[in-house]
Motif scaffolding. Structure first.
Motif, PDB file in Angstrom:
ATOM      1  N   ILE A  26       0.875  -1.165   0.000  1.00 42.22           N
ATOM      2  CA  ILE A  26       0.000   0.000   0.000  1.00 42.22           C
ATOM      3  C   ILE A  26       0.916   1.220   0.000  1.00 42.22           C
ATOM      4  O   ILE A  26       1.776   1.355   0.864  1.00 42.22           O
ATOM      5  N   TYR A  44      -3.079  10.683  -1.442  1.00 41.57           N
ATOM      6  CA  TYR A  44      -3.662   9.624  -2.253  1.00 41.57           C
ATOM      7  C   TYR A  44      -3.082   8.276  -1.846  1.00 41.57           C
ATOM      8  O   TYR A  44      -2.073   8.202  -1.154  1.00 41.57           O
ATOM      9  N   LEU A  45      -3.748   7.238  -2.278  1.00 41.81           N
ATOM     10  CA  LEU A  45      -3.368   5.873  -1.965  1.00 41.81           C
ATOM     11  C   LEU A  45      -3.346   5.073  -3.257  1.00 41.81           C
ATOM     12  O   LEU A  45      -4.220   5.237  -4.104  1.00 41.81           O
ATOM     13  N   ALA A  46      -2.346   4.224  -3.391  1.00 41.86           N
ATOM     14  CA  ALA A  46      -2.289   3.267  -4.497  1.00 41.86           C
ATOM     15  C   ALA A  46      -2.107   1.894  -3.871  1.00 41.86           C
ATOM     16  O   ALA A  46      -1.193   1.694  -3.063  1.00 41.86           O
ATOM     17  N   ALA A  47      -3.004   0.976  -4.214  1.00 38.57           N
ATOM     18  CA  ALA A  47      -2.974  -0.334  -3.569  1.00 38.57           C
ATOM     19  C   ALA A  47      -3.739  -1.343  -4.420  1.00 38.57           C
ATOM     20  O   ALA A  47      -4.570  -0.966  -5.252  1.00 38.57           O
ATOM     21  N   ALA A  49      -6.668  -3.806  -5.336  1.00 39.03           N
ATOM     22  CA  ALA A  49      -8.096  -3.521  -5.180  1.00 39.03           C
ATOM     23  C   ALA A  49      -8.652  -3.936  -3.821  1.00 39.03           C
ATOM     24  O   ALA A  49      -9.438  -3.204  -3.221  1.00 39.03           O
ATOM     25  N   ALA A  52      -7.610  -1.285  -1.363  1.00 36.11           N
ATOM     26  CA  ALA A  52      -8.203   0.010  -1.692  1.00 36.11           C
ATOM     27  C   ALA A  52      -9.688   0.056  -1.313  1.00 36.11           C
ATOM     28  O   ALA A  52     -10.168   1.062  -0.794  1.00 36.11           O
ATOM     29  N   LYS A  53     -10.418  -1.040  -1.548  1.00 35.81           N
ATOM     30  CA  LYS A  53     -11.837  -1.085  -1.175  1.00 35.81           C
ATOM     31  C   LYS A  53     -12.016  -0.968   0.332  1.00 35.81           C
ATOM     32  O   LYS A  53     -12.890  -0.244   0.804  1.00 35.81           O
ATOM     33  N   ALA A  56     -11.272   2.587   1.376  1.00 34.92           N
ATOM     34  CA  ALA A  56     -12.354   3.484   0.962  1.00 34.92           C
ATOM     35  C   ALA A  56     -13.539   3.371   1.916  1.00 34.92           C
ATOM     36  O   ALA A  56     -14.157   4.384   2.277  1.00 34.92           O
TER      37      ALA A  56
END
Length: 187
Positions: A26, A44-47, A49, A52-53, A56
């Protein structure tokens, strides 16, 4: 801090780029440091799915979203801030870091175990003073010299103090003089 890197190649290795790490990494980032946008609280976040879900869902229960002003500032930073400015900022911060490290090197019983290769903080070891009580050292430094440093114990680094060099060179010169005078008076 990926944009504030002082290594010779200027690169920050992302964990996601390492073998077998992409699917379990992450990455969190923001604009505060790289684009000098502290206070906008935009990141921001990059991960993968599945992460990320979950994030969120959690984020949606804690806060609604970044303000429209912060979002517009972030778009402007990405669109209008050139690579030249970012690289120039790195060089400026590197020269400030080098100045602070040079001044610390001159101070008796002060050591920097790991010089920073990025960001804009340094954590010198001052444990030979105050029996290693970094909090009391910082309190007395504030009282006697009106210089505010943060105890390293706040970051799990007891016996150190955190110095930020994200200020003007003039302020750094004053701060390092005050720190040197204070420590000399305690030796």
């Amino acid at each position: 801090y990926e944009r504030l890197v002082y290594t010779s190649d200027g690169k920050c290795t992302s964990f996601a780029s390492l073998p077998d790490m992409f699917h379990r990494t992450i990455t969190l980032n923001g604009f505060s440091k790289s684009h000098a946008m502290t206070g906008f609280r935009l990141g921001y976040l990059a991960a993968p799915a599945r992460f990320a879900k979950a994030v969120a869902t959690l984020q949606g229960q804690i806060t609604s979203c970044a303000s429209s002003v912060s979002q517009a500032a972030g778009v402007a930073a990405l669109r209008d801030v050139g690579e030249e400015w970012l690289l120039s900022n790195v060089e400026i911060m590197k020269s400030k870091r080098d100045y602070v490290l040079g001044e610390l090197e001159k101070m008796k019983d002060v050591e920097v175990a790991v010089p920073p290769n990025g960001a804009f903080y340094v954590l010198p070891d001052v444990s030979k003073y105050y029996g290693g009580d970094d909090t009391q050292l910082c309190l007395d430094l504030l009282k006697e010299k009106k210089l505010a440093l943060v105890p390293g114990s706040s970051f799990g680094a007891e016996g150190t103090v955190r110095i930020s060099y994200a200020t003007s060179m003039e302020e750094l010169e004053v701060a390092m003089k005050k720190l040197r005078e204070f420590l000399e008076s305690k030796a």
